[in-house]
Design a protein around this motif. Sequence first.
Motif: not given
Length: 274
Positions: A123, A125-126
């Motif tokens: 999970r 993320s950017r």
Amino acid sequence: MSRGRSAPHGFPTANVRYMATPGTREELTSAVDYEGAQVPVREDLRDAHRFLLDHIRSPGTWWTGGERVAIAAEARGAARCALCRERRKSLSPGAVQGRHDGPHTLPENVVDAVHRIRSDPARLSRSWFDAVIAGGLEVTRYVELVSVTSVMAGLDYFARALGVAPLPLPTPLAGEPSRHRPAGAQDGGAWVPIIDPADASGPEADLYGGGDFVPNIVRAMSLVPDEVRVLRRSTDAHYVPVAQIPDPTYHRALARPQMELIAARVSALNQCFY
């Protein structure tokens, strides 16, 4: 001196022996023994694990040996961390606040990054990455942190698969990081700057082994070239040499289809988005 004789949680002991004067470069890991394992461990794997432990405890490119061992300790601790466990249960890990378990020697933002990478990688993320960098963790130090965390996770999973205690953390070596940032690293195609194979020259000429096939996971570490070299060494021992990955006929004790089936199943169970 011998370390790791006592085994927590009732596991047989994995043992590492360190020789010579603690805290000096002459103190090399002389043996990695998986005592109590019910299957033999290949000598090349023990050599690779010895190499990885020596790498973790040595001054890196952006972190000292002491900091790198502290990162490895946090990576190991994340597996038992109550906050990490609660975050994994939550639909939004950012909604769960608190302090990670353990007596930390690293800044809290570094501890949190290690725990997230180790305990909930599916999970990431950017937006999470951007927040980590905006919070003061330089991108070069982030890449090296990812490498040390991943190496430690791999060593611990190996011991877990054998049913023995994890190898003891090594004694850090003194010295300063090299702080070498490769000139060929550029933005594009990843969250972090990377070296395109066409730009791997000078000190980085050996980085990709001269082959035409360069996996993205290898490029992703290239902002810190020594971590690419370590990744390749680990891959050579645990999987197949990078240059042989495209060759479906390359095998070891297992046939290549068997290896890929196991790799795919493990990746799925670990929710590996890569």
